[in-house]
Enzyme design. Sequence first.
Site, PDB file in Angstrom:
ATOM      1  N   LYS A   1       0.812  -1.228   0.000  1.00 11.05           N
ATOM      2  CA  LYS A   1       0.000   0.000   0.000  1.00 11.05           C
ATOM      3  C   LYS A   1       0.849   1.283   0.000  1.00 11.05           C
ATOM      4  CE  LYS A   1      -4.125  -2.041   2.055  1.00 11.05           C
ATOM      5  NZ  LYS A   1      -5.158  -1.993   3.085  1.00 11.05           N
TER       6      LYS A   1
ATOM      7  N   ASP B   1     -10.353   2.282   2.262  1.00 13.52           N
ATOM      8  CA  ASP B   1     -10.491   1.516   3.514  1.00 13.52           C
ATOM      9  C   ASP B   1     -11.362   2.249   4.541  1.00 13.52           C
ATOM     10  OD1 ASP B   1      -9.051  -0.742   2.813  1.00 13.52           O
ATOM     11  OD2 ASP B   1      -7.149   0.040   3.539  1.00 13.52           O
TER      12      ASP B   1
HETATM   13  P1  NDP Z   1       0.852  -2.402   9.987  1.00 15.84           P
HETATM   14  O1  NDP Z   1       1.919  -3.436   9.952  1.00 15.84           O
HETATM   15  O2  NDP Z   1       1.012  -1.152   9.178  1.00 15.84           O
HETATM   16  O3  NDP Z   1       0.606  -1.925  11.509  1.00 15.84           O
HETATM   17  C1  NDP Z   1       0.640  -2.799  12.545  1.00 15.84           C
HETATM   18  C2  NDP Z   1       0.081  -2.155  13.828  1.00 15.84           C
HETATM   19  O4  NDP Z   1      -0.264  -3.199  14.731  1.00 15.84           O
HETATM   20  C3  NDP Z   1       1.067  -1.242  14.548  1.00 15.84           C
HETATM   21  O5  NDP Z   1       0.350  -0.200  15.162  1.00 15.84           O
HETATM   22  C4  NDP Z   1       1.670  -2.187  15.607  1.00 15.84           C
HETATM   23  O6  NDP Z   1       2.135  -1.534  16.765  1.00 15.84           O
HETATM   24  C5  NDP Z   1       0.462  -3.019  15.962  1.00 15.84           C
HETATM   25  N1  NDP Z   1       0.763  -4.361  16.471  1.00 15.84           N
HETATM   26  C6  NDP Z   1       1.352  -5.389  15.817  1.00 15.84           C
HETATM   27  N2  NDP Z   1       1.410  -6.477  16.608  1.00 15.84           N
HETATM   28  C7  NDP Z   1       0.855  -6.120  17.797  1.00 15.84           C
HETATM   29  C8  NDP Z   1       0.633  -6.822  19.026  1.00 15.84           C
HETATM   30  N3  NDP Z   1       0.996  -8.107  19.184  1.00 15.84           N
HETATM   31  N4  NDP Z   1       0.008  -6.161  20.037  1.00 15.84           N
HETATM   32  C9  NDP Z   1      -0.359  -4.872  19.886  1.00 15.84           C
HETATM   33  N5  NDP Z   1      -0.157  -4.160  18.752  1.00 15.84           N
HETATM   34  C10 NDP Z   1       0.444  -4.782  17.722  1.00 15.84           C
HETATM   35  O7  NDP Z   1      -0.485  -3.180   9.590  1.00 15.84           O
HETATM   36  P2  NDP Z   1      -1.801  -2.549   8.934  1.00 15.84           P
HETATM   37  O8  NDP Z   1      -2.108  -1.286   9.644  1.00 15.84           O
HETATM   38  O9  NDP Z   1      -1.666  -2.504   7.461  1.00 15.84           O
HETATM   39  O10 NDP Z   1      -2.917  -3.668   9.240  1.00 15.84           O
HETATM   40  C11 NDP Z   1      -3.450  -3.856  10.548  1.00 15.84           C
HETATM   41  C12 NDP Z   1      -4.541  -4.915  10.507  1.00 15.84           C
HETATM   42  O11 NDP Z   1      -5.709  -4.464   9.825  1.00 15.84           O
HETATM   43  C13 NDP Z   1      -4.116  -6.191   9.804  1.00 15.84           C
HETATM   44  O12 NDP Z   1      -4.496  -7.243  10.654  1.00 15.84           O
HETATM   45  C14 NDP Z   1      -4.894  -6.187   8.502  1.00 15.84           C
HETATM   46  O13 NDP Z   1      -5.192  -7.506   8.092  1.00 15.84           O
HETATM   47  C15 NDP Z   1      -6.176  -5.454   8.897  1.00 15.84           C
HETATM   48  N6  NDP Z   1      -6.871  -4.765   7.759  1.00 15.84           N
HETATM   49  C16 NDP Z   1      -8.162  -5.143   7.422  1.00 15.84           C
HETATM   50  C17 NDP Z   1      -8.861  -4.508   6.378  1.00 15.84           C
HETATM   51  C18 NDP Z   1     -10.269  -4.944   6.016  1.00 15.84           C
HETATM   52  O14 NDP Z   1     -10.766  -4.558   4.942  1.00 15.84           O
HETATM   53  N7  NDP Z   1     -10.959  -5.690   6.851  1.00 15.84           N
HETATM   54  C19 NDP Z   1      -8.231  -3.411   5.600  1.00 15.84           C
HETATM   55  C20 NDP Z   1      -6.892  -3.068   6.058  1.00 15.84           C
HETATM   56  C21 NDP Z   1      -6.246  -3.752   7.087  1.00 15.84           C
HETATM   57  P3  NDP Z   1       3.652  -0.939  16.874  1.00 15.84           P
HETATM   58  O15 NDP Z   1       3.584   0.402  16.202  1.00 15.84           O
HETATM   59  O16 NDP Z   1       3.903  -0.857  18.323  1.00 15.84           O
HETATM   60  O17 NDP Z   1       4.543  -1.906  16.153  1.00 15.84           O
END
Ligand code: NDP
Length: 273
Positions: free
Chosen positions: A66, A102
């Site tokens: 993205k 989104d």
């Molecule tokens: P990113 O990798 O960009 O961001 C990940 C985020 O999750 C960060 O804020 C990170 O925190 C946090 N994180 C990761 N692991 C953990 C954990 N174990 N505990 C707490 N926080 C955690 O991912 P995206 O933003 O692209 O995607 C996020 C989710 O949204 C995904 O699961 C994706 O599948 C879903 N999604 C669903 C859509 C839909 O249409 N239904 C559309 C877009 C996304 P930190 O900054 O501390 O690392």
Amino acid sequence: MTDRYAVIGNPIAHSKSPQIHAAFARLTFQDMAYEAILAPVDGFAAAVRAFIAAGGRGLNVTVPFKLEAYALADTRSPRAEAAKAVNTLAFSDAGIHGDNTDGLGLVADLTRNLGLELAGKRLLLLGAGGAARGVLLPLMAERPAVLTLANRTAAKARQLLAEFLPHADGCPMDAGGFAELSGRQFDLVINATAASLADEAPPLPAGLYAPGSLAYDMVYGRETPFLAAARAQGAARLADGLGMLVEQAAESFFLWRGVRPDTAPILAQLRAS
Ligand code: NDP
């Protein structure tokens, strides 16, 4: 000639987008084909150019491309510009246009499918990655009483707040780490972290869920640890991100074809399967 579209990502085999767009095309009598493209992690731009050269009209972009799609676009919508991420590309003689559907998808699912009124409600958005960025502007536009951002790495949530505050237009916002949520209550808690993908729940303090509240996980297809914890903590309603997926697809379809498909039948069909 049949117009060609596709979803591009890595991995991509699990994607429901081909099924969703095929159903939209049938429902709206559009002559189009929609496939799935697996691009090498270091070969996104080349795969997009090859698809354009083969006559492709548009792409949905998913993990992990993205941000690259954002960089590749010649022009971008204001919501893509704010999100700094693109999930929809449209190709024309004018070049590559990037958009992000989104956020509208999430808001459409919350308000239309789940019947939630967001104005005046206390909203908590968990996460500060691409998904959180993408939904912030449309959530702010619903005029909640407050929009709180919380992230495992608190500094990233604060950075996001600083970036979006100039667009807040009167929407009260604050940001911090999970521990700082202690003692507060929310009407809607949205999990936009990737924790569910690792089968984990974000470590949230107890007592966040106000009476009648909804817990929403952007991940779909199962009761995630976040949703299970929300149930145990007294959230009145639980929802996964399947409706968001279908609604963001409908918005992409509208951008490409100028026709807005009815999402209810395909959502019901996906839920049943
Ligand atoms: P990113 O990798 O960009 O961001 C990940 C985020 O999750 C960060 O804020 C990170 O925190 C946090 N994180 C990761 N692991 C953990 C954990 N174990 N505990 C707490 N926080 C955690 O991912 P995206 O933003 O692209 O995607 C996020 C989710 O949204 C995904 O699961 C994706 O599948 C879903 N999604 C669903 C859509 C839909 O249409 N239904 C559309 C877009 C996304 P930190 O900054 O501390 O690392």
